[in-house]
Write a protein that holds these residues in place. Structure first.
Motif, short mmCIF file in Angstrom:
data_model
loop_
_atom_site.label_atom_id
_atom_site.label_comp_id
_atom_site.label_asym_id
_atom_site.label_seq_id
_atom_site.Cartn_x
_atom_site.Cartn_y
_atom_site.Cartn_z
N LEU A 1 0.81 -1.23 0.00
CA LEU A 1 0.00 0.00 0.00
C LEU A 1 0.84 1.27 0.00
O LEU A 1 0.30 2.37 -0.08
CB LEU A 1 -0.94 0.00 1.21
N ALA A 2 2.15 1.13 0.07
CA ALA A 2 3.03 2.30 0.16
C ALA A 2 2.93 3.21 -1.06
O ALA A 2 3.08 4.43 -0.93
CB ALA A 2 4.48 1.86 0.36
N ASP A 3 2.66 2.64 -2.23
CA ASP A 3 2.59 3.45 -3.44
C ASP A 3 1.21 4.04 -3.68
O ASP A 3 1.02 4.80 -4.63
CB ASP A 3 3.00 2.62 -4.66
N GLU B 1 9.96 -1.40 4.70
CA GLU B 1 10.72 -1.53 3.46
C GLU B 1 12.14 -2.01 3.77
O GLU B 1 12.68 -2.87 3.08
CB GLU B 1 10.76 -0.19 2.72
N ALA B 2 12.74 -1.47 4.82
CA ALA B 2 14.09 -1.89 5.20
C ALA B 2 14.10 -3.37 5.60
O ALA B 2 15.02 -4.11 5.22
CB ALA B 2 14.61 -1.02 6.34
N PHE B 3 13.10 -3.82 6.34
CA PHE B 3 13.01 -5.24 6.71
C PHE B 3 12.89 -6.11 5.46
O PHE B 3 13.56 -7.14 5.34
CB PHE B 3 11.80 -5.51 7.61
N ARG B 4 12.01 -5.70 4.53
CA ARG B 4 11.80 -6.49 3.31
C ARG B 4 13.09 -6.56 2.49
O ARG B 4 13.50 -7.64 2.06
CB ARG B 4 10.67 -5.90 2.47
N ARG C 1 3.00 6.32 7.56
CA ARG C 1 4.05 6.79 6.65
C ARG C 1 5.46 6.54 7.19
O ARG C 1 6.34 6.13 6.46
CB ARG C 1 3.85 8.28 6.32
N ASP C 2 5.69 6.78 8.48
CA ASP C 2 7.01 6.51 9.06
C ASP C 2 7.29 5.01 9.08
O ASP C 2 8.43 4.58 8.92
CB ASP C 2 7.10 7.03 10.49
#
Length: 138
Positions: A41-43, A104-107, A97-98
């Motif tokens: 859902l980030a995009d 993303e870093a974990f992925r 958002r944070d």
């Protein structure tokens, strides 16, 4: 995060304490599906079907459960459109958002180191299958 004893006295968060609400948050965020839903859902907003197609292997039940947990926690918004049949769209809230950066870093870390982890597990399993040897000291 470490909370000094001075902050504990004033109600500061400390996930190492059993009654700290941050433990509930960590429990929620530690789910692989939560991590992947947040990333998907980030995009931008997605409808349920598109989200399910993006998350290969997730069941309808698990996606529904994950989205409800995220909505309940204020991390995802659910928007229903008055169409026939009704269309439902999910999006991240400003609170999330944070979190996107962390997820993303974990992925990315998992993608970069997945093979190393798999190999380490195989080595461990091979050692565990060997008969135990008693080491004696002189």
């Amino acid at each position: 995060m470490y909370t000094t004893p001075e902050l504990r006295e004033h109600g500061g968060a400390d996930a190492y304490l059993r009654n700290c609400v941050s433990r509930e948050v960590l429990d929620l965020l530690s789910s692989k599906w939560v991590c992947l839903v947040v990333g998907a859902l980030a995009d931008g907003p997605l409808r349920f079907g598109a989200l399910r197609r993006r998350l290969d292997g997730i069941t309808q039940k698990m996606l529904t459960q994950t989205l409800r947990e995220l909505e309940r926690a204020g991390l995802v918004d659910r928007r229903v459109f008055a169409t026939t049949p009704p269309q439902v769209e999910y999006s991240l809230t400003p609170l999330t958002r944070d979190l996107v950066v962390l997820m993303e870093a974990f992925r990315v870390w998992a993608e970069q180191h997945g093979e190393e982890i798999r190999e380490a597990r195989e080595r461990y399993d091979a050692r565990a299958a060997e008969p135990r040897r008693v080491v004696s000291t002189p």
